[in-house]
Design a protein around this motif. Structure first.
Motif, PDB file in Angstrom:
ATOM      1  N   VAL A 191       0.842  -1.192   0.000  1.00  0.00           N
ATOM      2  CA  VAL A 191       0.000   0.000   0.000  1.00  0.00           C
ATOM      3  C   VAL A 191       0.880   1.245   0.000  1.00  0.00           C
ATOM      4  N   ALA A 192       0.710   2.093  -1.014  1.00  0.00           N
ATOM      5  CA  ALA A 192       1.506   3.314  -1.118  1.00  0.00           C
ATOM      6  C   ALA A 192       0.748   4.534  -0.620  1.00  0.00           C
ATOM      7  N   ASP A 193      -0.581   4.525  -0.768  1.00  0.00           N
ATOM      8  CA  ASP A 193      -1.356   5.700  -0.371  1.00  0.00           C
ATOM      9  C   ASP A 193      -2.791   5.280  -0.100  1.00  0.00           C
ATOM     10  N   VAL A 194      -3.446   5.976   0.816  1.00  0.00           N
ATOM     11  CA  VAL A 194      -4.839   5.731   1.171  1.00  0.00           C
ATOM     12  C   VAL A 194      -5.559   7.070   1.176  1.00  0.00           C
ATOM     13  N   VAL A 195      -6.642   7.168   0.390  1.00  0.00           N
ATOM     14  CA  VAL A 195      -7.391   8.424   0.288  1.00  0.00           C
ATOM     15  C   VAL A 195      -8.855   8.146   0.589  1.00  0.00           C
ATOM     16  N   TYR A 196      -9.374   8.767   1.624  1.00  0.00           N
ATOM     17  CA  TYR A 196     -10.785   8.617   1.994  1.00  0.00           C
ATOM     18  C   TYR A 196     -11.615   9.557   1.135  1.00  0.00           C
ATOM     19  N   THR A 212     -12.968   4.252  -0.220  1.00  0.00           N
ATOM     20  CA  THR A 212     -11.585   4.638   0.046  1.00  0.00           C
ATOM     21  C   THR A 212     -10.730   4.194  -1.122  1.00  0.00           C
ATOM     22  N   GLN A 213      -9.874   5.084  -1.587  1.00  0.00           N
ATOM     23  CA  GLN A 213      -8.994   4.775  -2.715  1.00  0.00           C
ATOM     24  C   GLN A 213      -7.650   4.304  -2.182  1.00  0.00           C
TER      25      GLN A 213
END
Length: 390
Positions: free
Chosen positions: A328-333, A338-339
């Protein structure tokens, strides 16, 4: 939301639109260049009577040039444009049973709403009770009857656009052309006018040919969509077909978000094709109709982010699914979902949209190893060649 059209355009047993409605607009090998720049490069396309048809593409792809040729404002360098079977090349705009709604509205500021709608009718020598009836009916159609005595400057942008639509429909054209008509509206107002457009088209049954660069708008409004790129057609189909089964790399990347994987054929097993790609544990796709593949052939496939699932371990992946490992490189709510941006072990990045049915912290954090998997039904093989089939 995808608009559910009538069975006229979504018939049972997957009959094509050709068998369901007459052709309202026939475009046959149409070409148009300006100096040494090709604007439209040999397009063939059919739009059916009563259809809400959208031409979608980025700025400069030739979609507005195509619309202008259908309207008669420009002539093609070669090819034919037919309206209800009659060749229109060389026929002036005023002799075509076509009206156009522009992004700029093009209303007369010194005239009332009523007189703006009546303008085209008066030019057709319609007077008296018939004029009053048609003006009133079309103002009610766009729900602006109570604003008949106002000037355009006293209306909101969305109301002005509806006046322009009423004026265009008042003359009862066989075909209504709409050139990015919602481009000047803010996002909230645009959605409201989209709903109005769908309602109006259903009520009047006029053929709508809609030009836009907005992917969501085209998918929401249309019975069918033609995707243009660099003066050519990439794909023509129902909105769900264009989104779920993009034909080319361009369509996959232009409409929504898509993950594209380059690989090569490792085995062909009846209806399924096994593929090999760096860092991917298993990758397979259905054999497309009308196409043969052989071992060693280089191909590209795509899978939409919402089709992907994240697992902690490989042994959790359902049997037969495609899968790859990564970090996992990035988590965007984003609210409803959630992306997750995942970097596979083979390089590059993949995007997954996970619905927020559980706590975000349960599904992964940056730096955490994950297994990304999906049903091979959602692996779509891309055609690197553009299509000119309409």
């Amino acid at each position: 939301m995808t608009v559910q059209s009538s069975t006229e355009f979504r018939p049972a047993h997957q009959a094509t639109p050709d068998t369901c409605a007459p052709v309202a607009v026939g475009i046959h090998e149409v070409r148009k260049s300006f100096a040494d720049q090709v604007a439209v490069g040999g397009i063939s396309l059919r739009v059916h009577e009563g259809e809400f048809f959208s031409v979608l593409g980025p700025s400069g792809c030739g979609k507005t040039t195509l619309l202008r040729m259908i309207a008669g404002f420009d002539d093609p360098d070669s090819g034919r444009i037919e309206l209800d079977g009659a060749d229109m090349v060389g026929v002036p705009p005023y002799r075509r049973d076509v009206n156009t709604v522009f992004q700029s509205y093009a209303l007369f500021p010194h005239l009332s709403v009523r007189d703006n709608v009546a303008y085209g009718l008066r030019r057709k020598k319609i007077r008296g009770a018939e004029l009053r009836r048609r003006v009133a009916e079309n103002l009610e159609l766009v729900q602006l009857g109570r604003f008949a005595d106002r000037r355009p400057g006293q209306l909101s942008g969305g109301q002005q656009q509806r006046v322009a639509i009423a004026r265009a429909l008042a003359c009862e054209p066989r075909l209504l052309l709409l050139d990015e008509p919602l481009g000047a509206l803010d996002a909230q107002l645009r959605k409201q006018v989209q709903i109005e457009l769908m309602r109006i088209q259903r009520e009047v049954g006029t053929t709508f040919l809609y030009v836009t660069h907005d992917q969501e708008e085209a998918l929401v409004l249309s019975h069918r969509v033609a995707v243009m790129n660099a003066g050519r057609l990439e794909q023509v189909g129902y909105p769900e077909d264009v989104y779920e089964r993009p034909a080319t790399r361009f369509v996959a990347g232009f409409i929504g978000t898509s993950n594209i994987i380059d690989g090569q054929v490792s085995d062909v097993d009846g209806a399924w094709v096994e593929l090999a790609a760096e860092g991917v544990r298993r990758l397979r796709t259905a054999m497309p109709d009308g196409r043969s593949l052989r071992a060693g052939e280089k191909v590209a496939v795509t899978v939409r982010p919402e089709k992907l699932h994240l697992y902690d371990r490989e042994d959790q992946v359902p049997v037969g699914w495609c899968s790859l490992g990564g970090t996992v490189a990035d988590v965007v709510y984003t609210g409803v979902s959630t992306q997750y941006v995942v970097e596979p072990s083979g390089g590059g990045s993949m995007v997954a949209f996970v619905q927020n049915a559980r706590r975000v912290s349960d599904a992964g954090i940056p730096g955490q190893p994950v297994c990304m998997a999906w049903d091979p039904e959602f692996t779509v093989l891309l055609d690197e060649e553009m299509s000119d089939v309409g």
